[in-house]
Structures are given as C-alpha cells and as structure tokens.
Design an enzyme around this catalytic site. Structure first.
Site, PDB file in Angstrom:
ATOM      1  N   GLN A 139      30.342  51.373 145.303  1.00 23.53           N
ATOM      2  CA  GLN A 139      29.810  51.046 143.969  1.00 23.53           C
ATOM      3  C   GLN A 139      30.162  52.166 143.005  1.00 23.53           C
ATOM      4  O   GLN A 139      29.885  52.062 141.810  1.00 23.53           O
ATOM      5  CB  GLN A 139      28.289  50.902 144.036  1.00 23.53           C
ATOM      6  CG  GLN A 139      27.817  49.789 144.960  1.00 23.53           C
ATOM      7  CD  GLN A 139      26.320  49.935 145.250  1.00 23.53           C
ATOM      8  OE1 GLN A 139      25.483  49.495 144.488  1.00 23.53           O
ATOM      9  NE2 GLN A 139      25.997  50.566 146.354  1.00 23.53           N
ATOM     10  N   HIS A 173      32.253  48.318 141.088  1.00 22.92           N
ATOM     11  CA  HIS A 173      31.789  48.541 139.711  1.00 22.92           C
ATOM     12  C   HIS A 173      32.846  49.216 138.846  1.00 22.92           C
ATOM     13  O   HIS A 173      32.516  49.841 137.838  1.00 22.92           O
ATOM     14  CB  HIS A 173      30.474  49.339 139.719  1.00 22.92           C
ATOM     15  CG  HIS A 173      29.333  48.576 140.323  1.00 22.92           C
ATOM     16  ND1 HIS A 173      28.201  49.179 140.826  1.00 22.92           N
ATOM     17  CD2 HIS A 173      29.154  47.236 140.491  1.00 22.92           C
ATOM     18  CE1 HIS A 173      27.372  48.236 141.297  1.00 22.92           C
ATOM     19  NE2 HIS A 173      27.932  47.066 141.109  1.00 22.92           N
ATOM     20  N   CYS A 185      41.233  43.173 123.722  1.00 20.81           N
ATOM     21  CA  CYS A 185      42.281  42.355 124.364  1.00 20.81           C
ATOM     22  C   CYS A 185      42.355  42.598 125.869  1.00 20.81           C
ATOM     23  O   CYS A 185      43.138  41.939 126.549  1.00 20.81           O
ATOM     24  CB  CYS A 185      43.637  42.596 123.707  1.00 20.81           C
ATOM     25  SG  CYS A 185      44.380  44.198 124.113  1.00 20.81           S
ATOM     26  N   PRO A 228      18.367  59.878 152.469  1.00 25.46           N
ATOM     27  CA  PRO A 228      17.162  60.692 152.700  1.00 25.46           C
ATOM     28  C   PRO A 228      15.873  59.963 152.324  1.00 25.46           C
ATOM     29  O   PRO A 228      14.788  60.370 152.740  1.00 25.46           O
ATOM     30  CB  PRO A 228      17.370  61.920 151.792  1.00 25.46           C
ATOM     31  CG  PRO A 228      18.461  61.576 150.850  1.00 25.46           C
ATOM     32  CD  PRO A 228      19.216  60.401 151.390  1.00 25.46           C
TER      33      PRO A 228
END
Ligand code: BJW
Ligand code: ZN
Length: 250
Positions: free
Chosen positions: A101, A119, A130, A220
């Site tokens: 991502q 992403h 354009c 974590p």
C-alpha cells in the site's frame, strides 16, 4: 520466539507467498506512518483530509507541497532490514508476490523486483486534467510545512498531481486484480505494518484466509486483521522479519 519458529516453518514450506505491506514497514527507515499524527510544521493538518481529490482542488499548492516534502524525505532515507528480509522471502520462496500500500520506493531499493503498488507512487506524477505522465521535477526543494505550486502539464497546461490513490478514487484495476488473484492462490500471506483500516486493500489478507492460506501478521499493535491471522508476531518489522527469514532458511 515460539511463534517465529512456527511462522518460519509454515513459510519455508509454502509454494506461493504473498507479502502484503503497509506504512509500518517503512517506519524504521524514518518515514512516518500514515496515521501517525503529523509532526513539525505539518502538525496542524490531518493526513486523511489532505489525501483527497477535494483537498487538491481546494488548495493544490498545499497538497503538492506536502507530497513533494514527503518525496524529499523518502529520497533521503534507506530501506531497512525489514525491506531486505522481504526481498529475501521473494528470492527464497518458489513464488512470491509483494503487494504494497506504500507510495514509497523502499521495496524496489531493497531488491524487490516488481512490487504491486495498490495506492500508486510518489514517483509517478501525472496531469490532473489529461492524466498523461509528467516528469519528476527536481530542483525546487520544498521546505517543511510550505505550499508549493504544482508544475503545469506540458501537453495541456493542467496541474500536475501526485500519482497516488486518494480517498474516494479507484485503485489501479490491473494492480488490484493481480493482487487479489495472488491472494486467492497463495499458501501463506504475510501482512506487515498495516492498520488494516483502508479498503479495498484490507480485503487482501481476508481473501487469502478465505481461500485457505495461513495469514502471518507482523505488527507491534493489534489490528482488525488479528481476526484472520493464524500467527501474530507482535513486534517491529525490522527486527521480526530478519529473525523470521533466518529461522526459515538459515
Ligand atoms: C509497525 C511499525 C513497525 C508501526 N513495524 N509495524 C469499506 C468500508 C469502509 C470504507 C470504505 C470501504 N471501501 C471503501 C471505503 C472508503 C475508503 C476507506 O477505506 N476508508 C476507510 C479509512 C474507512 N477507501 C477508499 O476511498 C479507496 N477507494 C475506493 O474505495 O474507491 C471506490 C471507487 C470505485 C470505483 C470508482 C471510484 C471509486 C481508496 C483508498 C486510497 C487510500 N490512499 C492512502 C493515501 C495514499 C497517498 C498517501 O500516502 O498520501 O493510502 S490512505 C493511507 O492509508 C495510504 C496507506 O497506503 C493506507 C493504509 O495505511 P497503512 O499502510 O495501514 O498505514 P497506517 O498508518 O494506517 O498503519 C501503520 C501500521 O503500522 C499500524 O498498524 C502500526 O501499528 C504499524 N507499525 N510501526 C511494523 N516498526
Ligand atoms: Zn495534461
């Protein structure tokens, strides 16, 4: 450590692996995660509000300045042992797809061949009018917290925008399709450093689990993906991943 050994065994036996990464894998390189509160001169802005087409329309200089500042930060840091361990998984597993991502280029710089960027990328600007690719600008180094006018498209003079996927925009279809396909066919999906809050990306580990893969999570903190993770390795990617790779392949 017992969990690392168990995860290593599953990983070493897998024929097809998907490595699914989020901002946490780049944290130890010095790149702030997306949902960390912005610090310094950007601290009064909300990243969720800046990462939208509306924000760029309303204040292109603010949004372009933020992205160019982030590109500068990323250009100045290096991949960490977590990215390097991912490249090792890619080299050792019979087949491995890296799905990220992240909009940084740290997987590529660590040696991953062709990560699927769900992403987009900070390094692929395009025209907002354009859609033609635009050259990366050098020179105008943005200062932290400063607006910067986006360059104009050399074809139509439209404003150049970052080549990332903002909230409300569709993910690049071939990339999403390839990632979902890999998830349906893998034996192991390793999800690393993602909060699992952003869709449709967060579906990918869920799809893998639904199709029978073992999901191993490295984070974590607890996340909504705990629900599908067969093995949870609680810790920082740059520590846990090298230990996992060593335990799997020596
Ligand atoms: C460590 C660590 C260490 C720390 N080691 N770990 C279904 C339900 C609800 C909402 C939706 C839905 N479907 C769609 C939506 C809307 C929306 C969405 O998901 N919203 C949610 C927030 C509620 N999704 C969209 O809008 C998407 N588009 C879409 O659906 O389009 C539909 C459409 C179809 C057809 C035509 C048109 C439209 C697009 C989403 C795009 C997201 N883009 C961003 C910005 C990219 C550019 C930029 O970077 O500025 O992508 S948002 C941001 O979140 C960024 C990230 O890639 C993404 C995920 O974040 P990530 O990586 O998980 O980071 P963090 O910060 O959240 O978490 C870090 C984690 O690391 C934490 O867990 C830490 O504990 C951990 N960590 N240190 C390991 N050392
Ligand atoms: Zn243009």
């Amino acid at each position: 450590m017992v969990d690392v050994r168990e995860a290593a065994k599953v990983l070493a036996q897998a024929r097809r692996v998907v490595v699914f990464t989020g901002a946490g894998i780049s944290a130890e390189s010095g790149v702030p995660t997306f949902r960390d509160a912005l610090t310094g001169l950007w601290e009064r802005y909300d990243p969720q509000a800046l990462a939208t087409p509306q924000a760029f329309e309303d204040d292109p200089d603010l949004v372009w300045g933020w992205y160019e500042w982030r590109r500068t930060v990323i250009s100045g840091v290096r991949p960490n042992p977590g990215h390097e361990a991912v490249a090792t998984v890619e080299a050792r597993a019979p087949r491995c797809a890296v799905v990220t991502q992240n909009v940084d280029d740290l997987h590529e710089r660590a040696g991953s061949a062709a990560p699927l960027h769900l992403h987009g990328s900070l390094f692929a600007p395009r025209c907002a009018s354009c859609a033609r690719p635009a050259p990366l600008t050098g020179g105008a180094e943005p200062a932290e917290g400063r607006r910067l006018a986006p360059p104009r498209c050399e074809h139509c003079s439209g404003p150049v925008r970052p080549g990332v996927v903002w909230f409300g925009e569709a993910l690049p279809e071939p990339v999403l399709e390839a990632a979902v396909q890999e998830a349906t066919e893998c034996d192991v999906l390793l999800t690393i450093g993602t909060s699992g809050l952003v869709y449709p990306a967060a579906e990918i580990p869920k799809v893998a689990a639904m199709f029978g893969a073992t999901v191993i999570q490295v984070n974590p903190q607890p996340t909504p993906l705990d629900a599908v993770a067969g093995i949870n390795l609680h810790g920082a990617a740059a520590t846990v991943l090298p230990a996992l790779v060593t335990a799997a392949w020596g």
